[in-house]
Write an enzyme that holds these catalytic residues in place. Structure first.
Site, PDB file in Angstrom:
ATOM      1  N   ASP A  55      17.218 -61.620   8.997  1.00 13.36           N
ATOM      2  CA  ASP A  55      17.978 -61.021   8.224  1.00 13.36           C
ATOM      3  C   ASP A  55      19.380 -60.983   8.557  1.00 13.36           C
ATOM      4  O   ASP A  55      20.125 -60.871   7.749  1.00 13.36           O
ATOM      5  CB  ASP A  55      17.484 -59.433   8.043  1.00 13.36           C
ATOM      6  CG  ASP A  55      16.520 -59.079   7.070  1.00 13.36           C
ATOM      7  OD1 ASP A  55      15.940 -60.090   6.442  1.00 13.36           O
ATOM      8  OD2 ASP A  55      16.240 -57.730   6.549  1.00 13.36           O
ATOM      9  N   ASN A  59      15.233 -73.330  29.681  1.00 14.32           N
ATOM     10  CA  ASN A  59      16.257 -72.680  29.241  1.00 14.32           C
ATOM     11  C   ASN A  59      15.548 -71.480  28.470  1.00 14.32           C
ATOM     12  O   ASN A  59      14.788 -71.759  27.513  1.00 14.32           O
ATOM     13  CB  ASN A  59      16.955 -73.398  28.430  1.00 14.32           C
ATOM     14  CG  ASN A  59      17.988 -72.594  27.168  1.00 14.32           C
ATOM     15  OD1 ASN A  59      18.537 -71.582  27.646  1.00 14.32           O
ATOM     16  ND2 ASN A  59      18.288 -72.873  25.784  1.00 14.32           N
ATOM     17  N   ARG A 118       4.083 -65.441  27.881  1.00  9.24           N
ATOM     18  CA  ARG A 118       5.228 -65.979  27.032  1.00  9.24           C
ATOM     19  C   ARG A 118       5.915 -67.072  27.785  1.00  9.24           C
ATOM     20  O   ARG A 118       5.868 -67.349  28.643  1.00  9.24           O
ATOM     21  CB  ARG A 118       6.437 -64.961  26.961  1.00  9.24           C
ATOM     22  CG  ARG A 118       5.818 -63.544  26.474  1.00  9.24           C
ATOM     23  CD  ARG A 118       6.142 -63.236  25.019  1.00  9.24           C
ATOM     24  NE  ARG A 118       7.666 -63.529  24.782  1.00  9.24           N
ATOM     25  CZ  ARG A 118       8.413 -62.664  24.947  1.00  9.24           C
ATOM     26  NH1 ARG A 118       8.115 -61.461  25.606  1.00  9.24           N
ATOM     27  NH2 ARG A 118       9.748 -62.906  24.600  1.00  9.24           N
ATOM     28  N   HIS A 133      19.022 -60.250  -2.017  1.00  9.60           N
ATOM     29  CA  HIS A 133      18.372 -60.468  -0.444  1.00  9.60           C
ATOM     30  C   HIS A 133      18.142 -61.871  -0.519  1.00  9.60           C
ATOM     31  O   HIS A 133      18.280 -62.716   0.581  1.00  9.60           O
ATOM     32  CB  HIS A 133      17.334 -59.385  -0.042  1.00  9.60           C
ATOM     33  CG  HIS A 133      17.065 -59.603   1.353  1.00  9.60           C
ATOM     34  ND1 HIS A 133      18.037 -58.961   2.162  1.00  9.60           N
ATOM     35  CD2 HIS A 133      15.999 -59.817   1.717  1.00  9.60           C
ATOM     36  CE1 HIS A 133      17.153 -59.208   3.398  1.00  9.60           C
ATOM     37  NE2 HIS A 133      16.304 -59.755   3.283  1.00  9.60           N
ATOM     38  N   SER A 174      16.361 -67.038  27.259  1.00  7.05           N
ATOM     39  CA  SER A 174      17.474 -66.281  26.794  1.00  7.05           C
ATOM     40  C   SER A 174      18.024 -65.486  27.941  1.00  7.05           C
ATOM     41  O   SER A 174      17.159 -64.965  28.795  1.00  7.05           O
ATOM     42  CB  SER A 174      17.213 -65.293  25.767  1.00  7.05           C
ATOM     43  OG  SER A 174      16.164 -64.720  25.933  1.00  7.05           O
ATOM     44  N   HIS A 216      16.921 -54.635   8.944  1.00  9.44           N
ATOM     45  CA  HIS A 216      17.002 -54.728  10.400  1.00  9.44           C
ATOM     46  C   HIS A 216      18.164 -55.693  10.781  1.00  9.44           C
ATOM     47  O   HIS A 216      18.485 -56.570   9.929  1.00  9.44           O
ATOM     48  CB  HIS A 216      15.738 -55.032  11.064  1.00  9.44           C
ATOM     49  CG  HIS A 216      15.260 -56.227  10.307  1.00  9.44           C
ATOM     50  ND1 HIS A 216      15.250 -57.299  10.783  1.00  9.44           N
ATOM     51  CD2 HIS A 216      14.113 -56.209   9.351  1.00  9.44           C
ATOM     52  CE1 HIS A 216      14.455 -58.383  10.075  1.00  9.44           C
ATOM     53  NE2 HIS A 216      13.781 -57.352   9.297  1.00  9.44           N
ATOM     54  N   GLU A 253       3.627 -58.820  10.207  1.00 11.20           N
ATOM     55  CA  GLU A 253       4.077 -57.585  10.847  1.00 11.20           C
ATOM     56  C   GLU A 253       2.915 -56.579  11.186  1.00 11.20           C
ATOM     57  O   GLU A 253       2.780 -56.038  12.241  1.00 11.20           O
ATOM     58  CB  GLU A 253       5.243 -56.938  10.004  1.00 11.20           C
ATOM     59  CG  GLU A 253       6.324 -57.685   9.914  1.00 11.20           C
ATOM     60  CD  GLU A 253       7.404 -56.768   9.051  1.00 11.20           C
ATOM     61  OE1 GLU A 253       7.301 -55.538   8.832  1.00 11.20           O
ATOM     62  OE2 GLU A 253       8.361 -57.339   8.578  1.00 11.20           O
ATOM     63  N   GLY A 255      12.780 -64.350   7.934  1.00  6.34           N
ATOM     64  CA  GLY A 255      12.253 -64.283   9.176  1.00  6.34           C
ATOM     65  C   GLY A 255      10.910 -65.206   9.530  1.00  6.34           C
ATOM     66  O   GLY A 255      10.751 -65.416  10.577  1.00  6.34           O
ATOM     67  N   ARG A 283       8.645 -75.854  23.095  1.00  3.56           N
ATOM     68  CA  ARG A 283       9.739 -75.649  21.967  1.00  3.56           C
ATOM     69  C   ARG A 283      10.998 -76.107  22.512  1.00  3.56           C
ATOM     70  O   ARG A 283      11.601 -75.415  23.426  1.00  3.56           O
ATOM     71  CB  ARG A 283       9.768 -74.177  21.624  1.00  3.56           C
ATOM     72  CG  ARG A 283      10.484 -73.938  20.404  1.00  3.56           C
ATOM     73  CD  ARG A 283      10.652 -72.279  20.291  1.00  3.56           C
ATOM     74  NE  ARG A 283      11.465 -71.535  21.364  1.00  3.56           N
ATOM     75  CZ  ARG A 283      11.438 -70.599  21.770  1.00  3.56           C
ATOM     76  NH1 ARG A 283      10.418 -69.900  21.384  1.00  3.56           N
ATOM     77  NH2 ARG A 283      12.078 -69.930  22.823  1.00  3.56           N
TER      78      ARG A 283
END
Length: 551
Positions: free
Chosen positions: A315, A503, A424, A124, A505, A11, A183, A287, A473
Site C-alpha cells: 500500500d 545483504n 528466514r 485504490h 535489511s 496500512h 493474511e 501486496g 532472492r
C-alpha cells in the site's frame, strides 16, 4: 503540476511528491515514527496520516502546502459498499469509510496552508496500477496486474497502459481475495497478519504442497480473468499455531500448499490478461506482488517477455501511484523511477556532526568501500548506511546489513543479530554483469523481487545465501546507478574471489528499517555488529569498547 500523493487508510501510510511527472521524493511514515508499518490496519487507525513523511517530501522540494496543485488520496470512499454487503466480517468498516470521506479536512489540519479542495480521491487499485505501469521503464504499452487484500470493493485489477492512459479491464469483487486468504493463513500459522506474510513464503520452502488438491476446492481461477478465494477452513488442515510455539512439518506443508495454489491462480490471471492485450511487458503491484517466489514463476512460465514489479508494491506504493495517475491525467508525462532510493539522506558534514554529538570514536578511511570489503573478508558483520533511504520493504544497498556469503554460519549469525526466526533467509547482492554466471532467473533484478536458482557449482561457495530449495532472492547492482556498492563488491571479490555479498535489511525484528543517523547508531549500539559504515566514516565496535575500557 506539483502533486503530493498520500496513502493512509489501511496500512503502511506513506507520501510521495511528483513534480511535472517526475518523482522527487517518496517515504513511508514508519521511517519517521519508528512504528513498524506505521500503524495496524484496523478501522480505528484509519484517520492517522503520514504527517511526517508528507512534511518531509515538501521540505525536500522546498515547497509549502499552499504551493501544491493537487493532493492524491489513494482511496475513493464513493466506490465502497457496506462490509456486510461485500461479504466481509468487518463491523467497524463504516468508521473507516467515514474517516476516508473526511480526509481532505484531516489533511488540511496536518499540513497548514493546504486547501482541502485540492484533495482528489483516487481509486485504490488504480493507484496501485499506476505505481507499476507509470513507474516502470519501457512500459509505455504494457499490461498491469494488481492483487492485494482489498480496496474499496475489489481485491484485484487487470488493466492496460497505452501512453498516458490506464484502462481497467477486469476487477475481482470482494469477498474473493488472494491477499486476504494469505493474511488468514499468516494469522493461523501464528504470525502477525498484514505484516508477516513474507514469513509464510519463507516457511513454504521447508514444506511439501501435499494439501494442494484440498485447497483447490476453495482457491481457484474462474477462467474469466477472476478467481474464487474465500471460506478456507484452516482448522481442518491443521490446528492454529501459537505465536510462541515451534512450527512443525505440517505448518510448513500448509504454507507450501497455499503458496502453490496462489502461484497457479496468478498464472491463470496473467495468461488471461495476455490473451486480452498481447503485450510484451507486464507490471505488477499490490501486496501480493511482494511474493517473489510467485513473481519468478510468472516470469518463467507466463506469456510476457518481461515482468517488472514495483519495489514498493504494498500500500505504500499507492501514494506514488495516485500522484502519477493525477499527473498523467493533467497532461504531464510520468517519468519512470530508475531507482528506489527516494527517501532521506545527509551530507558528509552532517553525518560527521552526528558522530561527534554521539561521542563515538570514528575514522574517515581513504575509501569506505575498500574498508568494508576488508572487514567482510575478515568475516565481520557490517551496518551499511549510505545515500538516500529506500522506498519499499527491501534493503537495496542503502540501509543494509552485510556479511560474507562463504560461511554457512553467517545465516544463523545474522538472524541472531536481527532477533528473528532461523528459517528466514538472507539475500545476495551481485554486480549485474556477473549475475548470470551464478544465478538462473529474471535478470536484471535490482529490487530483490524474484528468486533465482543458484548454480550447482556455487552453492557450496556461497552457502549463507542459498535457501533450502537451492534458490536465492538476489539483488543485481548496476555500477552506473550504484557506484559505491559496486566498488565494495569489486573490492570484496578481489580479496575473496567471491562476487557476492550477503545483504539484509538494517533493522532488528519488529522495528522499521533504519532511516536516519540516530537510528543507525542505536541499531549499531544495541546489536553485535562489528562495523558501521555511515557515509565516508567507519565506526568500529572494538574501538568503542576499547575507548570505554581506557576511560
Amino acid at each position: 503540476m506539483r502533486i503530493l500523493g498520500i496513502n493512509a487508510l489501511f496500512h503502511d501510510p506513506s507520501a510521495a511528491l511528483v513534480i511535472d511527472g517526475r518523482t522527487v521524493a517518496a517515504a513511508e511514515e514508519e521511517r519517521f515514527s519508528r512504528r513498524k508499518h506505521g500503524k495496524r490496519p484496523v478501522p480505528f487507525s484509519a484517520w492517522e496520516l503520514p504527517e511526517q513523511a508528507a512534511a518531509w517530501c515538501l521540505k525536500r522540494a522546498g515547497l509549502r502546502p499552499q504551493d501544491l496543485d493537487a493532493v492524491a488520496y489513494s482511496y475513493d470512499p464513493a466506490l465502497a459498499r457496506p462490509a456486510d454487503v461485500m461479504g466481509l466480517d468487518d463491523p467497524w468498516d463504516h468508521l473507516r469509510q467515514t474517516y476516508a470521506r473526511e480526509a481532505p479536512g484531516f489533511l488540511a489540519a496536518a499540513l497548514p496552508g493546504l486547501d482541502p479542495g485540492l484533495v482528489r480521491f483516487v481509486p485504490h487499485h488504480m493507484a496501485h496500477a499506476a505505481s507499476g505501469a507509470f513507474a516502470a521503464e519501457g512500459a509505455d504499452r504494457s499490461s498491469v496486474l494488481v492483487l492485494d487484500g482489498r480496496g474499496e470493493r475489489a481485491s484485484h485489477l487487470a488493466a492496460r497502459r497505452t501512453g498516458d492512459r490506464l484502462e481497467p479491464l477486469y476487477a475481482q469483487d470482494l469477498p474473493h481475495s488472494l491477499g486476504l486468504v494469505y493474511e488468514e493463513l499468516t494469522a493461523h500459522l501464528g504470525f502477525l497478519r498484514s505484516s508477516d506474510e513474507f514469513k509464510v513464503m519463507a516457511l513454504a520452502s521447508h514444506g511439501s504442497p501435499r494439501m494442494l488438491d484440498e485447497l483447490r476446492r476453495y482457491v481457484y481461477p474462474t477462467g474469466d480473468g477472476g478467481f474464487h478465494a474465500t471460506g478456507v477452513p484452516w482448522n481442518e488442515f491443521c490446528a492454529p499455531r501459537g505465536a510462541d510455539e515451534p512450527w512443525t512439518g505440517t505448518h510448513a506443508d500448509l504454507a507450501a500448499s497455499a503458496q502453490a495454489v496462489l502461484e497457479e491462480t496468478l498464472l491463470d490471471l496473467v495468461r488471461w490478461l495476455h490473451g486480452r492485450t498481447h503485450d510484451d511487458v507486464l507490471t505488477l503491484a499490490g501486496g501480493v506482488a511482494l511474493n517473489c517466489v510467485a513473481n519468478s514463476r510468472i516470469a518463467r512460465e507466463g506469456p510476457f517477455s518481461r515482468v517488472w514489479v514495483q519495489p514498493a508494491a504494498g500500500d505504500a506504493g499507492t501514494a506514488l501511484g495516485s500522484a502519477l495517475l493525477l499527473a498523467a491525467g493533467a497532461g504531464d508525462t510520468p517519468e519512470p523511477m530508475a531507482r528506489a532510493d527516494l527517501g532521506r539522506d545527509w551530507s558528509d558534514a552532517e553525518l560527521g556532526a552526528w558522530l561527534k554529538t554521539a561521542g563515538v570514536p570514528f575514522e574517515r578511511p581513504p575509501d569506505i568501500a575498500a574498508t568494508v570489503a576488508q572487514a567482510l573478508a575478515d568475516n565481520a558483520i557490517v551496518a551499511w548506511f549510505q545515500g538516500r533511504s529506500e522506498f519499499g520493504p527491501r534493503a537495496l544497498g542503502h540501509r543494509s546489513l552485510l556479511a560474507h556469503p562463504g560461511h554457512a554460519g553467517n545465516l544463523e549469525r545474522l538472524n541472531d543479530v536481527k532477533g528473528r526466526e532461523q528459517f528466514r533467509p538472507v539475500a545476495p547482492m551481485v554486480i549485474a554483469e556477473r549475475a548470470s554466471e551464478i544465478f538462473d532467473g529474471p535478470l536484471p533484478s535490482p529490487y530483490m523481487l524474484f528468486v533465482h536458482d543458484v548454480a550447482a557449482g556455487w552453492r557450496d561457495r556461497i552457502p549463507a545465501v542459498v535457501h533450502v530449495d537451492g534458490t536465492a532472492r538476489i539483488q543485481t547492482v548496476d555500477p552506473q546507478r550504484e557506484p559505491l556498492v559496486a566498488r565494495m563488491l569489486t573490492e570484496f571479490e578481489r580479496r575473496t574471489g567471491l562476487p557476492v555479498v550477503v545483504n539484509t535489511s538494517l533493522n532488528t525484528a519488529g522495528r522499521p528499517m533504519v532511516d536516519d543517523p540516530r537510528d543507525a547508531l542505536e541499531c549499531f549500539g544495541s546489536s553485535p555488529v562489528d562495523l558501521l559504515a555511515i557515509g565516508p566514516y567507519a565506526v568500529r565496535r572494538d574501538g568503542i569498547f576499547r575507548t570505554a575500557e581506557e576511560g
